[in-house]
Design an enzyme around this catalytic site. Structure first.
Site, PDB file in Angstrom:
ATOM      1  N   TYR A   1      12.372   3.569  -2.417  1.00 27.24           N
ATOM      2  CA  TYR A   1      11.596   4.522  -2.113  1.00 27.24           C
ATOM      3  C   TYR A   1      12.411   6.010  -2.390  1.00 27.24           C
ATOM      4  CZ  TYR A   1       7.248   2.504  -0.127  1.00 27.24           C
ATOM      5  OH  TYR A   1       6.062   1.982  -0.098  1.00 27.24           O
TER       6      TYR A   1
ATOM      7  N   ARG B   1       9.299   7.788   5.950  1.00 30.65           N
ATOM      8  CA  ARG B   1       8.904   9.065   6.601  1.00 30.65           C
ATOM      9  C   ARG B   1       9.639   9.430   7.872  1.00 30.65           C
ATOM     10  NH1 ARG B   1       2.735   9.157   5.397  1.00 30.65           N
ATOM     11  NH2 ARG B   1       2.844  11.058   6.637  1.00 30.65           N
TER      12      ARG B   1
ATOM     13  N   ARG C   1       0.911  -1.209   0.160  1.00 34.23           N
ATOM     14  CA  ARG C   1      -0.128  -0.017  -0.227  1.00 34.23           C
ATOM     15  C   ARG C   1       0.761   1.180  -0.077  1.00 34.23           C
ATOM     16  NH1 ARG C   1      -2.845  -1.407   5.678  1.00 34.23           N
ATOM     17  NH2 ARG C   1      -3.265  -3.629   5.402  1.00 34.23           N
TER      18      ARG C   1
ATOM     19  N   ASP D   1       0.191   5.504   1.451  1.00 38.67           N
ATOM     20  CA  ASP D   1      -0.757   6.355   2.052  1.00 38.67           C
ATOM     21  C   ASP D   1      -1.238   7.265   1.422  1.00 38.67           C
ATOM     22  OD1 ASP D   1      -0.573   5.013   4.439  1.00 38.67           O
ATOM     23  OD2 ASP D   1       1.050   6.161   5.465  1.00 38.67           O
TER      24      ASP D   1
END
Lengths: 248, 248
Positions: free
Chosen positions: B110, B197, B50, B52
């Site tokens: 990422y 993050r 997934r 966000d």
């Protein structure tokens, strides 16, 4: 006191610059923020010119009159705190009462972004026009020469143009490539309604080989919108800078 | 037949990847497009993982099963014609039935984009995190060394993490500057909920001089979320690539 501000906005979610009822506009949001600072009193904002729905601004210029005793350097932060995140006041300065964002403007610069990747790019969909076809850049650059100078641009403006006088001067016109993008740049005395978008649309037809560079001369002479090319979408267009002769 | 697709999306207008009622999600839009192609029959889409709300994807990977007799090369165009303009299928290929977008993934990459201009930029508001403070890049790069390797990343994941096993391997970690931006890149065996993050948020505290690079080691050892830094916003985060060991 008259304040001049440079304003940037992402045109994607605006129904253009000019205020209109029941529509989200840049002028509407600017005046809303100013009213909050002036005890709900209306403060009229004057811009260098309108921009259409979807069209962006890197350096739109506005002016307004205020009796607030705020140092010019504080205006950007004060306004940005009240503005939505797709408008940003970049700088502000005190100007004479005879400064007028529209009438004092001497030159304007517009840029148009095209991207040529074979696949559409979700991150550029609102910021550049997807044109995945091969273009003859040299021929397009050759066509630019016919545009530079003072001409009647009737063929290159929408039938909806309100100005009577269709004579404008293009001082500079460039095209360059940056990665998979093509950037068009025009500096002129002023631009008629849809003029940059029709210029780019016509240049693309030259790039595709559908027209010869020299045809630009005939299109100008025709003074008829039907002789020029298509109007490209607004999402690739940027009001880049407004010149007042006071630069540097 | 099982089809594997690489999908890009602009996360700005999605309430995350995973389908949920009364919410605009990437999975929801993909399954809606696939249902249109399969006589309204539900086709389940499985993604590598997934993302966000607000998080973007340059190279998300999905798979689904179909009985449509369409050559793999035609899938991107067919799906893109039915998808909204903020999702794009970049490519598609036929894979074996034992391929699984999530379980076959070996590594994920990422990236996180930060921009440092003093003024906020309306064009980057959804695509990069505005962080206008000076950063000590060398110290941040030094801190990266403590992250590379196999560690228990309990301190670097949200309390909402569902995985029992918090051990992950970071193979590569880089930081570089591009104009006024700073880009963070992580390649790992997998990433826990909010892990990138929180890693970036902690590295920013090192860059600001609030922490020493060596503290990263202690934060890992603590296995306690409260020891790490803040979670930076999702709008700067990109699922860049998913590796299946079949590259090249």
């Amino acid at each position: 006191m008259r304040i001049k501000c440079t304003v940037s906005y992402d045109g994607s979610r605006f129904n253009g610059y000019q205020i209109q009822p029941n529509s989200r506009t840049v002028q509407g949001e600017l005046e809303k923020a100013l009213a909050k600072m002036h005890k709900r009193k209306k403060v009229q904002v004057v811009a260098s010119g309108r921009t259409d729905a979807g069209v962006h601004a890197v350096g739109q210029v506005i002016h307004f009159d205020t009796n607030l005793n705020l140092p010019p350097s504080k205006w950007p932060m004060a306004l940005n705190a009240l503005l939505p995140d797709d408008i940003s006041v970049k700088n502000a300065m005190l100007v004479n009462e005879d400064f007028h964002a529209r009438f004092s403007a001497q030159k304007k610069e517009y840029r148009y972004r095209l991207y040529q990747s074979s696949c559409r790019d979700v991150f550029r969909r609102n910021y550049a026009y997807h044109f995945p076809y091969r273009l003859k850049v040299q021929e397009m650059k050759e066509a630019l020469h016919y545009l530079i100078g003072t001409h009647d641009f009737t063929s290159f403006c929408s039938a909806k143009t309100e100005s009577e006088n269709k004579i404008r001067t293009i001082y500079e016109a460039d095209i360059w490539e940056e990665d998979d993008e093509m950037i068009f740049r025009f500096v002129g005395s002023g631009f008629l309604y849809n003029m940059v978008r029709i210029l780019v649309g016509t240049l693309l037809e030259v790039g595709e080989g559908k027209r010869k560079p020299g045809e630009l001369e005939q299109i100008l002479e025709a003074k008829d919108r039907r002789f020029a090319g298509k109007t490209v979408p607004g999402n690739g267009l940027y009001l880049w800078k407004v010149y007042y002769g006071d630069e540097n």
